[in-house]
Write a protein that holds these residues in place. Sequence first.
Motif, PDB file in Angstrom:
ATOM      1  N   LEU A   1       0.858  -1.176   0.000  1.00 30.78           N
ATOM      2  CA  LEU A   1       0.000   0.000   0.000  1.00 30.78           C
ATOM      3  C   LEU A   1       0.893   1.223   0.000  1.00 30.78           C
ATOM      4  CD1 LEU A   1      -2.628  -0.842   2.758  1.00 30.78           C
ATOM      5  CD2 LEU A   1      -3.032  -0.692   0.315  1.00 30.78           C
ATOM      6  N   SER A   2       0.646   2.168  -0.890  1.00 30.54           N
ATOM      7  CA  SER A   2       1.390   3.420  -0.902  1.00 30.54           C
ATOM      8  C   SER A   2       0.503   4.518  -0.333  1.00 30.54           C
ATOM      9  CB  SER A   2       1.798   3.789  -2.328  1.00 30.54           C
ATOM     10  OG  SER A   2       2.692   2.827  -2.834  1.00 30.54           O
ATOM     11  N   LEU A   3       1.026   5.249   0.631  1.00 22.62           N
ATOM     12  CA  LEU A   3       0.265   6.313   1.272  1.00 22.62           C
ATOM     13  C   LEU A   3       0.528   7.642   0.575  1.00 22.62           C
ATOM     14  CD1 LEU A   3       0.902   5.409   5.010  1.00 22.62           C
ATOM     15  CD2 LEU A   3      -0.939   4.657   3.516  1.00 22.62           C
ATOM     16  N   HIS A   4      -0.533   8.414   0.366  1.00 19.36           N
ATOM     17  CA  HIS A   4      -0.403   9.745  -0.211  1.00 19.36           C
ATOM     18  C   HIS A   4      -1.521  10.622   0.320  1.00 19.36           C
ATOM     19  CE1 HIS A   4      -3.605   8.604  -3.000  1.00 19.36           C
ATOM     20  NE2 HIS A   4      -2.954   7.481  -3.151  1.00 19.36           N
ATOM     21  N   ASP A   5      -1.614  11.824  -0.151  1.00 17.68           N
ATOM     22  CA  ASP A   5      -2.503  12.822   0.449  1.00 17.68           C
ATOM     23  C   ASP A   5      -3.986  12.690   0.115  1.00 17.68           C
ATOM     24  OD1 ASP A   5      -0.370  13.994   1.704  1.00 17.68           O
ATOM     25  OD2 ASP A   5       0.015  15.368   0.057  1.00 17.68           O
ATOM     26  N   ALA A   6      -4.371  11.879  -0.847  1.00 23.07           N
ATOM     27  CA  ALA A   6      -5.775  11.802  -1.258  1.00 23.07           C
ATOM     28  C   ALA A   6      -6.546  10.881  -0.305  1.00 23.07           C
ATOM     29  CB  ALA A   6      -5.877  11.293  -2.689  1.00 23.07           C
ATOM     30  N   LEU A   7      -7.023  11.425   0.790  1.00 24.08           N
ATOM     31  CA  LEU A   7      -7.722  10.636   1.804  1.00 24.08           C
ATOM     32  C   LEU A   7      -9.140  11.140   1.978  1.00 24.08           C
ATOM     33  CD1 LEU A   7      -4.921  10.479   4.505  1.00 24.08           C
ATOM     34  CD2 LEU A   7      -5.553   8.684   2.925  1.00 24.08           C
ATOM     35  N   PRO A   8     -10.123  10.378   2.416  1.00 27.67           N
ATOM     36  CA  PRO A   8     -10.070   8.943   2.640  1.00 27.67           C
ATOM     37  C   PRO A   8     -10.209   8.152   1.336  1.00 27.67           C
ATOM     38  CG  PRO A   8     -12.223   9.747   3.234  1.00 27.67           C
ATOM     39  CD  PRO A   8     -11.396  10.949   2.811  1.00 27.67           C
ATOM     40  N   ILE A   9      -9.712   6.951   1.352  1.00 25.37           N
ATOM     41  CA  ILE A   9      -9.723   6.093   0.169  1.00 25.37           C
ATOM     42  C   ILE A   9     -10.191   4.699   0.580  1.00 25.37           C
ATOM     43  CG2 ILE A   9      -8.279   4.935  -1.550  1.00 25.37           C
ATOM     44  CD1 ILE A   9      -6.412   7.338  -1.424  1.00 25.37           C
ATOM     45  N   TYR A  10     -11.105   4.119  -0.180  1.00 23.44           N
ATOM     46  CA  TYR A  10     -11.521   2.734   0.010  1.00 23.44           C
ATOM     47  C   TYR A  10     -10.848   1.888  -1.061  1.00 23.44           C
ATOM     48  CZ  TYR A  10     -14.254  -1.525  -0.012  1.00 23.44           C
ATOM     49  OH  TYR A  10     -14.630  -2.844   0.027  1.00 23.44           O
ATOM     50  N   PHE A  11     -10.447   0.674  -0.705  1.00 15.81           N
ATOM     51  CA  PHE A  11      -9.850  -0.220  -1.687  1.00 15.81           C
ATOM     52  C   PHE A  11     -10.296  -1.652  -1.399  1.00 15.81           C
ATOM     53  CE2 PHE A  11      -7.001   0.270   1.838  1.00 15.81           C
ATOM     54  CZ  PHE A  11      -6.664  -1.029   2.165  1.00 15.81           C
ATOM     55  N   LYS A  12     -10.215  -2.502  -2.436  1.00 16.35           N
ATOM     56  CA  LYS A  12     -10.542  -3.914  -2.291  1.00 16.35           C
ATOM     57  C   LYS A  12      -9.696  -4.708  -3.272  1.00 16.35           C
ATOM     58  CE  LYS A  12     -14.332  -7.220  -2.420  1.00 16.35           C
ATOM     59  NZ  LYS A  12     -15.788  -7.387  -2.617  1.00 16.35           N
ATOM     60  N   LEU A  13      -9.027  -5.731  -2.759  1.00 17.31           N
ATOM     61  CA  LEU A  13      -8.231  -6.646  -3.568  1.00 17.31           C
ATOM     62  C   LEU A  13      -8.773  -8.050  -3.330  1.00 17.31           C
ATOM     63  CD1 LEU A  13      -4.757  -5.327  -2.392  1.00 17.31           C
ATOM     64  CD2 LEU A  13      -5.913  -4.701  -4.507  1.00 17.31           C
ATOM     65  N   MET A  14      -8.774  -8.886  -4.376  1.00 23.19           N
ATOM     66  CA  MET A  14      -9.288 -10.230  -4.199  1.00 23.19           C
ATOM     67  C   MET A  14      -8.416 -11.223  -4.954  1.00 23.19           C
ATOM     68  SD  MET A  14     -13.176 -11.661  -4.605  1.00 23.19           S
ATOM     69  CE  MET A  14     -13.315 -11.524  -6.357  1.00 23.19           C
ATOM     70  N   ARG A  15      -8.102 -12.317  -4.274  1.00 23.17           N
ATOM     71  CA  ARG A  15      -7.439 -13.459  -4.903  1.00 23.17           C
ATOM     72  C   ARG A  15      -8.478 -14.568  -4.919  1.00 23.17           C
ATOM     73  NH1 ARG A  15      -3.029 -15.836  -1.288  1.00 23.17           N
ATOM     74  NH2 ARG A  15      -4.876 -16.745  -0.365  1.00 23.17           N
ATOM     75  N   ARG A  16      -8.616 -15.252  -6.047  1.00 26.07           N
ATOM     76  CA  ARG A  16      -9.692 -16.237  -6.186  1.00 26.07           C
ATOM     77  C   ARG A  16      -9.338 -17.632  -5.658  1.00 26.07           C
ATOM     78  NH1 ARG A  16     -14.024 -14.134  -8.197  1.00 26.07           N
ATOM     79  NH2 ARG A  16     -13.900 -12.443  -9.681  1.00 26.07           N
ATOM     80  N   ASP A  17      -8.099 -18.082  -5.810  1.00 26.08           N
ATOM     81  CA  ASP A  17      -7.802 -19.461  -5.447  1.00 26.08           C
ATOM     82  C   ASP A  17      -6.460 -19.602  -4.767  1.00 26.08           C
ATOM     83  OD1 ASP A  17      -8.217 -22.184  -5.243  1.00 26.08           O
ATOM     84  OD2 ASP A  17      -7.435 -22.599  -7.246  1.00 26.08           O
ATOM     85  N   PRO A  18      -6.452 -19.826  -3.465  1.00 27.72           N
ATOM     86  CA  PRO A  18      -7.612 -19.860  -2.573  1.00 27.72           C
ATOM     87  C   PRO A  18      -8.135 -18.450  -2.321  1.00 27.72           C
ATOM     88  CG  PRO A  18      -5.615 -20.160  -1.298  1.00 27.72           C
ATOM     89  CD  PRO A  18      -5.212 -20.103  -2.740  1.00 27.72           C
ATOM     90  N   LEU A  19      -9.423 -18.370  -2.047  1.00 20.86           N
ATOM     91  CA  LEU A  19     -10.075 -17.074  -1.897  1.00 20.86           C
ATOM     92  C   LEU A  19      -9.496 -16.282  -0.729  1.00 20.86           C
ATOM     93  CD1 LEU A  19     -12.292 -15.123  -2.808  1.00 20.86           C
ATOM     94  CD2 LEU A  19     -13.824 -16.263  -1.218  1.00 20.86           C
ATOM     95  N   LEU A  20      -9.121 -15.051  -1.017  1.00 21.03           N
ATOM     96  CA  LEU A  20      -8.662 -14.099  -0.002  1.00 21.03           C
ATOM     97  C   LEU A  20      -9.150 -12.724  -0.422  1.00 21.03           C
ATOM     98  CD1 LEU A  20      -6.910 -13.174   2.448  1.00 21.03           C
ATOM     99  CD2 LEU A  20      -5.029 -12.920   0.815  1.00 21.03           C
ATOM    100  N   ILE A  21      -9.813 -12.036   0.479  1.00 18.85           N
ATOM    101  CA  ILE A  21     -10.276 -10.674   0.209  1.00 18.85           C
ATOM    102  C   ILE A  21      -9.563  -9.740   1.175  1.00 18.85           C
ATOM    103  CG2 ILE A  21     -12.250  -9.101   0.179  1.00 18.85           C
ATOM    104  CD1 ILE A  21     -14.009 -11.598  -0.396  1.00 18.85           C
ATOM    105  N   VAL A  22      -8.967  -8.689   0.632  1.00 19.59           N
ATOM    106  CA  VAL A  22      -8.335  -7.643   1.432  1.00 19.59           C
ATOM    107  C   VAL A  22      -8.995  -6.336   1.023  1.00 19.59           C
ATOM    108  CG1 VAL A  22      -6.201  -6.434   2.025  1.00 19.59           C
ATOM    109  CG2 VAL A  22      -6.132  -8.883   1.471  1.00 19.59           C
ATOM    110  N   SER A  23      -9.642  -5.696   1.978  1.00 26.27           N
ATOM    111  CA  SER A  23     -10.269  -4.415   1.697  1.00 26.27           C
ATOM    112  C   SER A  23      -9.958  -3.486   2.856  1.00 26.27           C
ATOM    113  CB  SER A  23     -11.783  -4.575   1.515  1.00 26.27           C
ATOM    114  OG  SER A  23     -12.371  -5.052   2.699  1.00 26.27           O
ATOM    115  N   GLY A  24     -10.287  -2.218   2.684  1.00 27.75           N
ATOM    116  CA  GLY A  24     -10.065  -1.307   3.789  1.00 27.75           C
ATOM    117  C   GLY A  24     -10.161   0.146   3.408  1.00 27.75           C
ATOM    118  N   TRP A  25      -9.779   0.961   4.363  1.00 24.10           N
ATOM    119  CA  TRP A  25      -9.837   2.407   4.237  1.00 24.10           C
ATOM    120  C   TRP A  25      -8.495   3.017   4.610  1.00 24.10           C
ATOM    121  CZ3 TRP A  25     -13.968   5.102   2.473  1.00 24.10           C
ATOM    122  CH2 TRP A  25     -15.191   4.454   2.443  1.00 24.10           C
TER     123      TRP A  25
END
Length: 130
Positions: A6-30
């Motif tokens: 994750l790269s931090l910069h001045d454009a806040l707040p930011i929502y993001f979501k990443l997904m790997r399908r196999d095996p399933l892993l979801i990473v999301s956040g603010w």
Amino acid sequence: TEIYTLSLHDALPIYFKLMRRDPLLIVSGWLEPAERYKGLKDFWESESRSPAYAGRLAPVRIEMIQRGPWEVVAYDVPLPGIGTSAHLRAERVQAGTWVDLHLSATSAQPPETLRAELLTALDGIAVVDK
């Protein structure tokens, strides 16, 4: 080992979501300004009052842990007939930014195995100042 950055910069707040399908892993956040973070206990008390955590979706095996620079609430949601949905809410403040991650995986594997996999995934996340 997979590495997520994750790269931090001045454009806040930011929502993001990443997904790997196999095996399933979801990473999301603010990403939000650091002053909005009042600590893990206050964060979890606020989150756990949400209707999303009520009834059959109520968390079990709730554990607060420190994992490197992350303050973590680990919990599971039993899914009868399917298995377990394991979750981590990982919080940290860096470079004036509050990073709120939600890692989740659902599987028929034992809850302990899922939690260990999520913690390993969290260990592979780097937060860098930009």
